[in-house]
Motif scaffolding. Structure first.
Motif, PDB file in Angstrom:
ATOM      1  N   VAL A 191      -4.437 -35.199  28.673  1.00  0.00           N
ATOM      2  CA  VAL A 191      -4.336 -34.195  27.611  1.00  0.00           C
ATOM      3  C   VAL A 191      -3.174 -33.261  27.927  1.00  0.00           C
ATOM      4  O   VAL A 191      -3.128 -32.642  28.991  1.00  0.00           O
ATOM      5  N   THR A 192      -2.238 -33.166  27.016  1.00  0.00           N
ATOM      6  CA  THR A 192      -1.040 -32.349  27.243  1.00  0.00           C
ATOM      7  C   THR A 192      -1.099 -30.999  26.542  1.00  0.00           C
ATOM      8  O   THR A 192      -0.419 -30.070  26.947  1.00  0.00           O
ATOM      9  N   ASN A 193      -1.898 -30.910  25.472  1.00  0.00           N
ATOM     10  CA  ASN A 193      -1.993 -29.652  24.740  1.00  0.00           C
ATOM     11  C   ASN A 193      -3.288 -29.633  23.943  1.00  0.00           C
ATOM     12  O   ASN A 193      -3.741 -30.671  23.448  1.00  0.00           O
ATOM     13  N   VAL A 194      -3.891 -28.441  23.852  1.00  0.00           N
ATOM     14  CA  VAL A 194      -5.119 -28.283  23.065  1.00  0.00           C
ATOM     15  C   VAL A 194      -4.920 -27.155  22.071  1.00  0.00           C
ATOM     16  O   VAL A 194      -4.514 -26.047  22.448  1.00  0.00           O
ATOM     17  N   ASP A 195      -5.187 -27.443  20.814  1.00  0.00           N
ATOM     18  CA  ASP A 195      -5.015 -26.466  19.739  1.00  0.00           C
ATOM     19  C   ASP A 195      -6.386 -26.158  19.143  1.00  0.00           C
ATOM     20  O   ASP A 195      -6.887 -26.907  18.298  1.00  0.00           O
ATOM     21  N   PRO A 196      -7.043 -25.065  19.581  1.00  0.00           N
ATOM     22  CA  PRO A 196      -8.370 -24.743  19.045  1.00  0.00           C
ATOM     23  C   PRO A 196      -8.268 -24.152  17.633  1.00  0.00           C
ATOM     24  O   PRO A 196      -7.320 -23.440  17.316  1.00  0.00           O
ATOM     25  N   ILE A 197      -9.251 -24.461  16.785  1.00  0.00           N
ATOM     26  CA  ILE A 197      -9.259 -24.011  15.395  1.00  0.00           C
ATOM     27  C   ILE A 197     -10.465 -23.117  15.159  1.00  0.00           C
ATOM     28  O   ILE A 197     -11.609 -23.507  15.401  1.00  0.00           O
ATOM     29  N   PHE A 198     -10.204 -21.886  14.695  1.00  0.00           N
ATOM     30  CA  PHE A 198     -11.279 -20.961  14.361  1.00  0.00           C
ATOM     31  C   PHE A 198     -11.910 -21.341  13.017  1.00  0.00           C
ATOM     32  O   PHE A 198     -11.236 -21.854  12.121  1.00  0.00           O
ATOM     33  N   PHE A 199     -13.199 -21.066  12.890  1.00  0.00           N
ATOM     34  CA  PHE A 199     -13.882 -21.254  11.611  1.00  0.00           C
ATOM     35  C   PHE A 199     -13.846 -19.930  10.853  1.00  0.00           C
ATOM     36  O   PHE A 199     -14.294 -18.903  11.351  1.00  0.00           O
ATOM     37  N   VAL A 200     -13.314 -19.971   9.652  1.00  0.00           N
ATOM     38  CA  VAL A 200     -13.174 -18.759   8.840  1.00  0.00           C
ATOM     39  C   VAL A 200     -13.925 -18.942   7.533  1.00  0.00           C
ATOM     40  O   VAL A 200     -13.819 -19.989   6.887  1.00  0.00           O
ATOM     41  N   SER A 201     -14.683 -17.927   7.144  1.00  0.00           N
ATOM     42  CA  SER A 201     -15.413 -17.959   5.882  1.00  0.00           C
ATOM     43  C   SER A 201     -15.055 -16.711   5.067  1.00  0.00           C
ATOM     44  O   SER A 201     -15.762 -15.702   5.107  1.00  0.00           O
ATOM     45  N   PRO A 202     -13.941 -16.751   4.338  1.00  0.00           N
ATOM     46  CA  PRO A 202     -13.513 -15.578   3.564  1.00  0.00           C
ATOM     47  C   PRO A 202     -14.374 -15.380   2.323  1.00  0.00           C
ATOM     48  O   PRO A 202     -15.183 -16.243   1.955  1.00  0.00           O
ATOM     49  N   ASP A 203     -14.176 -14.216   1.695  1.00  0.00           N
ATOM     50  CA  ASP A 203     -14.986 -13.867   0.520  1.00  0.00           C
ATOM     51  C   ASP A 203     -14.318 -14.285  -0.787  1.00  0.00           C
ATOM     52  O   ASP A 203     -14.971 -14.840  -1.673  1.00  0.00           O
ATOM     53  N   TYR A 204     -13.026 -14.006  -0.900  1.00  0.00           N
ATOM     54  CA  TYR A 204     -12.362 -14.286  -2.175  1.00  0.00           C
ATOM     55  C   TYR A 204     -10.864 -14.458  -1.972  1.00  0.00           C
ATOM     56  O   TYR A 204     -10.311 -14.115  -0.927  1.00  0.00           O
ATOM     57  N   LEU A 205     -10.244 -15.019  -2.989  1.00  0.00           N
ATOM     58  CA  LEU A 205      -8.791 -15.105  -3.068  1.00  0.00           C
ATOM     59  C   LEU A 205      -8.378 -14.435  -4.370  1.00  0.00           C
ATOM     60  O   LEU A 205      -8.913 -14.750  -5.436  1.00  0.00           O
ATOM     61  N   GLU A 206      -7.457 -13.492  -4.278  1.00  0.00           N
ATOM     62  CA  GLU A 206      -7.027 -12.748  -5.460  1.00  0.00           C
ATOM     63  C   GLU A 206      -5.612 -13.158  -5.857  1.00  0.00           C
ATOM     64  O   GLU A 206      -4.688 -13.171  -5.038  1.00  0.00           O
ATOM     65  N   ALA A 207      -5.459 -13.493  -7.139  1.00  0.00           N
ATOM     66  CA  ALA A 207      -4.155 -13.862  -7.674  1.00  0.00           C
ATOM     67  C   ALA A 207      -3.989 -13.222  -9.049  1.00  0.00           C
ATOM     68  O   ALA A 207      -4.878 -13.332  -9.898  1.00  0.00           O
ATOM     69  N   GLU A 208      -2.876 -12.537  -9.228  1.00  0.00           N
ATOM     70  CA  GLU A 208      -2.553 -11.879 -10.492  1.00  0.00           C
ATOM     71  C   GLU A 208      -3.698 -10.995 -10.989  1.00  0.00           C
ATOM     72  O   GLU A 208      -4.057 -11.000 -12.165  1.00  0.00           O
ATOM     73  N   GLY A 209      -4.289 -10.251 -10.029  1.00  0.00           N
ATOM     74  CA  GLY A 209      -5.302  -9.262 -10.370  1.00  0.00           C
ATOM     75  C   GLY A 209      -6.704  -9.796 -10.541  1.00  0.00           C
ATOM     76  O   GLY A 209      -7.628  -9.017 -10.797  1.00  0.00           O
ATOM     77  N   THR A 210      -6.918 -11.085 -10.404  1.00  0.00           N
ATOM     78  CA  THR A 210      -8.244 -11.677 -10.564  1.00  0.00           C
ATOM     79  C   THR A 210      -8.722 -12.241  -9.232  1.00  0.00           C
ATOM     80  O   THR A 210      -7.961 -12.910  -8.525  1.00  0.00           O
ATOM     81  N   GLN A 211      -9.974 -11.953  -8.890  1.00  0.00           N
ATOM     82  CA  GLN A 211     -10.548 -12.437  -7.647  1.00  0.00           C
ATOM     83  C   GLN A 211     -11.366 -13.706  -7.904  1.00  0.00           C
ATOM     84  O   GLN A 211     -12.145 -13.763  -8.857  1.00  0.00           O
ATOM     85  N   TYR A 212     -11.154 -14.702  -7.022  1.00  0.00           N
ATOM     86  CA  TYR A 212     -11.847 -15.980  -7.147  1.00  0.00           C
ATOM     87  C   TYR A 212     -12.638 -16.249  -5.863  1.00  0.00           C
ATOM     88  O   TYR A 212     -12.156 -15.985  -4.761  1.00  0.00           O
ATOM     89  N   THR A 213     -13.857 -16.760  -6.033  1.00  0.00           N
ATOM     90  CA  THR A 213     -14.709 -17.042  -4.886  1.00  0.00           C
ATOM     91  C   THR A 213     -14.027 -18.037  -3.942  1.00  0.00           C
ATOM     92  O   THR A 213     -13.490 -19.054  -4.369  1.00  0.00           O
ATOM     93  N   LEU A 214     -14.072 -17.717  -2.662  1.00  0.00           N
ATOM     94  CA  LEU A 214     -13.438 -18.563  -1.646  1.00  0.00           C
ATOM     95  C   LEU A 214     -14.377 -18.645  -0.447  1.00  0.00           C
ATOM     96  O   LEU A 214     -14.302 -17.840   0.474  1.00  0.00           O
ATOM     97  N   SER A 215     -15.299 -19.600  -0.494  1.00  0.00           N
ATOM     98  CA  SER A 215     -16.327 -19.672   0.546  1.00  0.00           C
ATOM     99  C   SER A 215     -15.807 -20.286   1.842  1.00  0.00           C
ATOM    100  O   SER A 215     -16.359 -20.040   2.912  1.00  0.00           O
ATOM    101  N   SER A 216     -14.752 -21.101   1.756  1.00  0.00           N
ATOM    102  CA  SER A 216     -14.229 -21.725   2.974  1.00  0.00           C
ATOM    103  C   SER A 216     -12.771 -22.104   2.774  1.00  0.00           C
ATOM    104  O   SER A 216     -12.269 -22.153   1.652  1.00  0.00           O
ATOM    105  N   LEU A 217     -12.120 -22.368   3.888  1.00  0.00           N
ATOM    106  CA  LEU A 217     -10.728 -22.820   3.884  1.00  0.00           C
ATOM    107  C   LEU A 217     -10.647 -24.165   4.588  1.00  0.00           C
ATOM    108  O   LEU A 217     -11.535 -24.535   5.365  1.00  0.00           O
TER     109      LEU A 217
END
Length: 435
Positions: free
Chosen positions: A113-139
């Motif tokens: 093994v030459t390199n390890v790239d750990p990945i965090f688990f993220v659970s955001p609430d929303y994504l906002e675009a042009e003033g409107t918020q959209y549900t964003l349960s996972s990425l």
């Protein structure tokens, strides 16, 4: 009689009873059609999987997760289990087993093994675009970005605050469009969005990110959710893990390990990880279940096709036996004029082969035409499977087609041997007296 004359005569003889020959040919067509469609389906899906694997580049990578998260933990039997504070993988996030810093160190210490790239688990609430918020349960996981099927733009850069969105989210930028497929994906590139995420005491904070790409979900499900860069994912995790005076240990949903000579050391690495309560999988492993299901379906369809060909072989036997019966005096005349038993056998065997060639060629042609038309309709714009990026449902498999033609011709020849042998054994004197 020369070989060419035998073939020409055999073809003419099969056309004597057109209805009987047509019914026999139809049975072969059904078998050849099913075999062709099945081989094309298997080739198409396997080609899709191969393309997805190739999308990860030349780097040898192993995707590592806790065994418990994969349902592969130690089988402790039914009933409640005694709590062990020293058990591995006690770190969890939202009820899901996670990798710890100790696990990452363990992976780094494995030979190769030459390199390890750990990945965090993220659970955001929303994504906002042009003033409107959209549900964003996972990425999506940043490590999967290389395997995305992009319809516009590029994958996020590792150290930039960037993100991609799936094409089904394009309506954020054109709410008047009847369907996201009617929207030019370029419209989203360069737009800035805000991602809201709550910390440990449910206080919300936001992070800005630039949209650099638009993806479409592929066969493995990658690209069906917004995909953050590593930097964006880490920033969101820092916010998500803050808010308390105590310091919580980091927990990772998976780790991506770069390995020297993965192909030669894959089994050793997997065993080493298993001993530590972790599971290592290549992309081929993760997509293998798709190939296994398709292969299983293909073998079932192959079985049905072979049954159809078996039924067709009896049709050939029946057709030629009746032909031998009807042409008894003709056979006697041919033998009286000096035609050998071998030539008679060859003539009737060739008639069986002609029937096999007719049925196989027509069946393969119909299979190819139907397969490519269905592929275009199902995966093309507006088709039921158009949302699955990079999917090839049907592909040309020349070796398989040649094998199908060969198998059918062999079956037809074998089916014709009994009537041909009966014709070759006829006594010319008795045959001429037959009425």
């Amino acid at each position: 009689m020369k070989s060419f004359d035998v073939a020409r005569t055999a073809f003419g003889n099969t056309m004597r009873s057109k209805m009987r020959t047509a019914l026999t040919v139809i049975a072969i067509v059904i078998g050849a059609f099913t075999l062709t469609v099945t081989s094309g389906l298997a080739a198409g899906v396997n080609q899709t999987v191969d393309d997805m694997v190739a999308g990860y580049g030349d780097e040898d990578q192993l995707f590592i997760m806790p065994a418990a998260a994969m349902g592969m933990g130690e089988d402790t039997g039914p009933g409640p289990q005694e709590y062990d504070p020293d058990a591995a993988h006690q770190e969890s996030e939202f009820g899901q087993a996670m990798l710890s810093d100790e696990d990452i160190e363990t992976i780094e210490g494995i030979e190769g093994v030459t390199n390890v790239d750990p990945i965090f688990f993220v659970s955001p609430d929303y994504l906002e675009a042009e003033g409107t918020q959209y549900t964003l349960s996972s990425l999506g996981f940043p490590a999967d970005s290389m395997a995305m099927e992009l319809v516009a733009g590029d994958a996020p850069s590792r150290d930039a605050m960037e993100i991609t969105i799936p094409d089904t989210w394009l309506t954020m930028f054109d709410e008047d469009a009847a369907d996201y497929e009617d929207i030019d994906p370029e419209i989203a590139l360069g737009e800035t969005v805000e991602i809201g995420v709550s910390n440990m005491v449910l206080e919300q904070d936001t992070v800005e990110a630039e949209i650099v790409g638009v993806s479409t979900q592929n066969l493995a499900g990658i690209g069906g959710a917004p995909m953050p860069s590593h930097a964006l994912n880490d920033e969101l995790y820092e916010i998500q893990n803050s808010g308390l005076d105590i310091e919580r240990p980091d927990a990772y949903v998976q780790a991506v390990a770069d390995v020297d000579g993965l192909a030669d050391n894959e089994q050793r690495l997997k065993e080493a990880l298993q001993d530590e309560g972790m599971v290592g999988m290549t992309l081929e492993d993760m997509l293998g279940i798709i190939q296994s299901v398709i292969d299983a379906i293909a073998w079932v369809l192959y079985g049905f096709a072979l049954i159809a060909l078996l039924a067709a072989s009896f049709g050939i036997v029946n057709t030629l036996l009746m032909s031998v019966q009807e042409r008894t005096r003709e056979i006697g005349l041919m033998k009286a004029l000096g035609m050998s038993s071998g030539k008679v056998f060859g003539l009737f065997s060739m008639e069986a082969v002609v029937i096999g060639i007719l049925g196989s060629v027509i069946g393969v042609a119909l299979g190819l035409g139907g397969g490519f038309l269905a592929n275009g309709w199902l995966t093309g714009s507006g088709g039921p499977l158009s949302t699955v990026g990079g999917l090839t449902l049907f592909a040309l498999n020349v070796p398989a087609l040649l094998a199908i033609l060969g198998v059918i011709i062999v079956i037809a020849f074998l089916a014709g041997t009994l009537p041909a042998a009966r014709a070759a054994k006829k006594d010319p004197i008795e045959a001429l007296r037959y009425e």
